[in-house]
Design a protein around this motif. Sequence first.
Motif, PDB file in Angstrom:
ATOM      1  N   ASP A 137      64.615  72.868  16.703  1.00  0.00           N
ATOM      2  CA  ASP A 137      64.862  74.297  16.937  1.00  0.00           C
ATOM      3  C   ASP A 137      64.691  74.652  18.408  1.00  0.00           C
ATOM      4  N   SER A 138      63.672  74.109  19.042  1.00  0.00           N
ATOM      5  CA  SER A 138      63.418  74.382  20.454  1.00  0.00           C
ATOM      6  C   SER A 138      64.547  73.845  21.331  1.00  0.00           C
ATOM      7  N   ILE A 139      65.007  72.652  21.034  1.00  0.00           N
ATOM      8  CA  ILE A 139      66.087  72.035  21.812  1.00  0.00           C
ATOM      9  C   ILE A 139      67.377  72.833  21.669  1.00  0.00           C
ATOM     10  N   ILE A 140      67.696  73.208  20.445  1.00  0.00           N
ATOM     11  CA  ILE A 140      68.918  73.979  20.198  1.00  0.00           C
ATOM     12  C   ILE A 140      68.837  75.335  20.894  1.00  0.00           C
ATOM     13  N   ARG A 141      67.695  75.997  20.812  1.00  0.00           N
ATOM     14  CA  ARG A 141      67.527  77.305  21.459  1.00  0.00           C
ATOM     15  C   ARG A 141      67.696  77.188  22.978  1.00  0.00           C
ATOM     16  N   LYS A 142      67.060  76.182  23.581  1.00  0.00           N
ATOM     17  CA  LYS A 142      67.182  75.978  25.029  1.00  0.00           C
ATOM     18  C   LYS A 142      68.634  75.686  25.422  1.00  0.00           C
ATOM     19  N   ALA A 143      69.321  74.909  24.606  1.00  0.00           N
ATOM     20  CA  ALA A 143      70.717  74.580  24.890  1.00  0.00           C
ATOM     21  C   ALA A 143      71.577  75.830  24.835  1.00  0.00           C
ATOM     22  N   GLN A 144      71.377  76.648  23.822  1.00  0.00           N
ATOM     23  CA  GLN A 144      72.161  77.875  23.699  1.00  0.00           C
ATOM     24  C   GLN A 144      71.887  78.831  24.856  1.00  0.00           C
ATOM     25  N   GLU A 145      70.634  78.907  25.293  1.00  0.00           N
ATOM     26  CA  GLU A 145      70.289  79.754  26.441  1.00  0.00           C
ATOM     27  C   GLU A 145      70.968  79.256  27.710  1.00  0.00           C
ATOM     28  N   ALA A 146      71.215  77.955  27.785  1.00  0.00           N
ATOM     29  CA  ALA A 146      71.875  77.364  28.951  1.00  0.00           C
ATOM     30  C   ALA A 146      73.400  77.403  28.830  1.00  0.00           C
ATOM     31  N   GLY A 147      73.901  77.981  27.737  1.00  0.00           N
ATOM     32  CA  GLY A 147      75.342  78.095  27.557  1.00  0.00           C
ATOM     33  C   GLY A 147      75.970  76.921  26.824  1.00  0.00           C
ATOM     34  N   GLN A 148      75.153  76.040  26.268  1.00  0.00           N
ATOM     35  CA  GLN A 148      75.637  74.869  25.541  1.00  0.00           C
ATOM     36  C   GLN A 148      75.754  75.227  24.063  1.00  0.00           C
ATOM     37  N   HIS A 149      76.956  75.077  23.501  1.00  0.00           N
ATOM     38  CA  HIS A 149      77.155  75.447  22.098  1.00  0.00           C
ATOM     39  C   HIS A 149      77.803  74.334  21.287  1.00  0.00           C
ATOM     40  N   SER A 150      77.739  73.115  21.794  1.00  0.00           N
ATOM     41  CA  SER A 150      78.314  71.990  21.062  1.00  0.00           C
ATOM     42  C   SER A 150      77.445  70.753  21.278  1.00  0.00           C
ATOM     43  N   LEU A 151      77.732  69.747  20.493  1.00  0.00           N
ATOM     44  CA  LEU A 151      77.000  68.482  20.605  1.00  0.00           C
ATOM     45  C   LEU A 151      77.803  67.491  21.416  1.00  0.00           C
ATOM     46  N   PRO A 152      77.184  66.540  22.055  1.00  0.00           N
ATOM     47  CA  PRO A 152      75.740  66.342  22.084  1.00  0.00           C
ATOM     48  C   PRO A 152      75.073  67.305  23.056  1.00  0.00           C
ATOM     49  N   ILE A 153      73.786  67.511  22.845  1.00  0.00           N
ATOM     50  CA  ILE A 153      72.983  68.243  23.812  1.00  0.00           C
ATOM     51  C   ILE A 153      72.420  67.187  24.755  1.00  0.00           C
ATOM     52  N   ILE A 154      72.737  67.320  26.030  1.00  0.00           N
ATOM     53  CA  ILE A 154      72.318  66.341  27.026  1.00  0.00           C
ATOM     54  C   ILE A 154      71.147  66.924  27.809  1.00  0.00           C
ATOM     55  N   SER A 208      68.400  65.996  30.884  1.00  0.00           N
ATOM     56  CA  SER A 208      68.030  65.113  31.983  1.00  0.00           C
ATOM     57  C   SER A 208      66.803  65.698  32.674  1.00  0.00           C
ATOM     58  N   ASN A 209      65.723  64.923  32.663  1.00  0.00           N
ATOM     59  CA  ASN A 209      64.467  65.395  33.273  1.00  0.00           C
ATOM     60  C   ASN A 209      64.073  66.777  32.762  1.00  0.00           C
ATOM     61  N   ASP A 210      64.124  66.957  31.444  1.00  0.00           N
ATOM     62  CA  ASP A 210      63.738  68.199  30.759  1.00  0.00           C
ATOM     63  C   ASP A 210      64.630  69.391  31.082  1.00  0.00           C
ATOM     64  N   THR A 211      65.824  69.147  31.607  1.00  0.00           N
ATOM     65  CA  THR A 211      66.781  70.207  31.904  1.00  0.00           C
ATOM     66  C   THR A 211      68.064  69.964  31.116  1.00  0.00           C
ATOM     67  N   ILE A 212      68.574  71.016  30.480  1.00  0.00           N
ATOM     68  CA  ILE A 212      69.829  70.913  29.734  1.00  0.00           C
ATOM     69  C   ILE A 212      70.971  70.726  30.730  1.00  0.00           C
ATOM     70  N   VAL A 213      71.813  69.733  30.466  1.00  0.00           N
ATOM     71  CA  VAL A 213      72.973  69.443  31.304  1.00  0.00           C
ATOM     72  C   VAL A 213      74.222  69.844  30.524  1.00  0.00           C
ATOM     73  N   ASN A 214      75.071  70.655  31.121  1.00  0.00           N
ATOM     74  CA  ASN A 214      76.242  71.164  30.404  1.00  0.00           C
ATOM     75  C   ASN A 214      77.411  70.200  30.342  1.00  0.00           C
ATOM     76  N   SER A 215      77.417  69.173  31.188  1.00  0.00           N
ATOM     77  CA  SER A 215      78.528  68.217  31.188  1.00  0.00           C
ATOM     78  C   SER A 215      78.031  66.836  31.577  1.00  0.00           C
ATOM     79  N   TRP A 216      78.569  65.830  30.943  1.00  0.00           N
ATOM     80  CA  TRP A 216      78.203  64.459  31.295  1.00  0.00           C
ATOM     81  C   TRP A 216      78.573  64.163  32.744  1.00  0.00           C
ATOM     82  N   ARG A 217      79.556  64.879  33.267  1.00  0.00           N
ATOM     83  CA  ARG A 217      79.992  64.660  34.660  1.00  0.00           C
ATOM     84  C   ARG A 217      78.870  64.986  35.660  1.00  0.00           C
TER      85      ARG A 217
END
Length: 70
Positions: free
Chosen positions: A39-56, A58-67
């Motif tokens: 739940d915490s991971i999904i919430r953080k991802a959504q707050e960062a604008g991430q709405h699809s899988l996978p949730i990436i 890196s160093n405890d920061t949500i990354v929006n693109s593998w690039r």
Amino acid sequence: MIKLHTEPGCQNCKVIKDILEDKGVEFTTLNLNTCKDEDSIIRKAQEAGQHSLPIIVSNDTIVNSWRDLI
């Protein structure tokens, strides 16, 4: 440390894993269905604008693109 939060059967997750492996990027795969912080991971991802899988992550920061990892 890069973590990919995925779900079984996620085609997009497989594509991203394959790309990162091809680029030689080291990562750990975690199943969201069995993750204690799901739940915490999904919430953080959504707050960062991430709405699809996978949730990436890196160093405890949500990354929006593998690039952004390369």
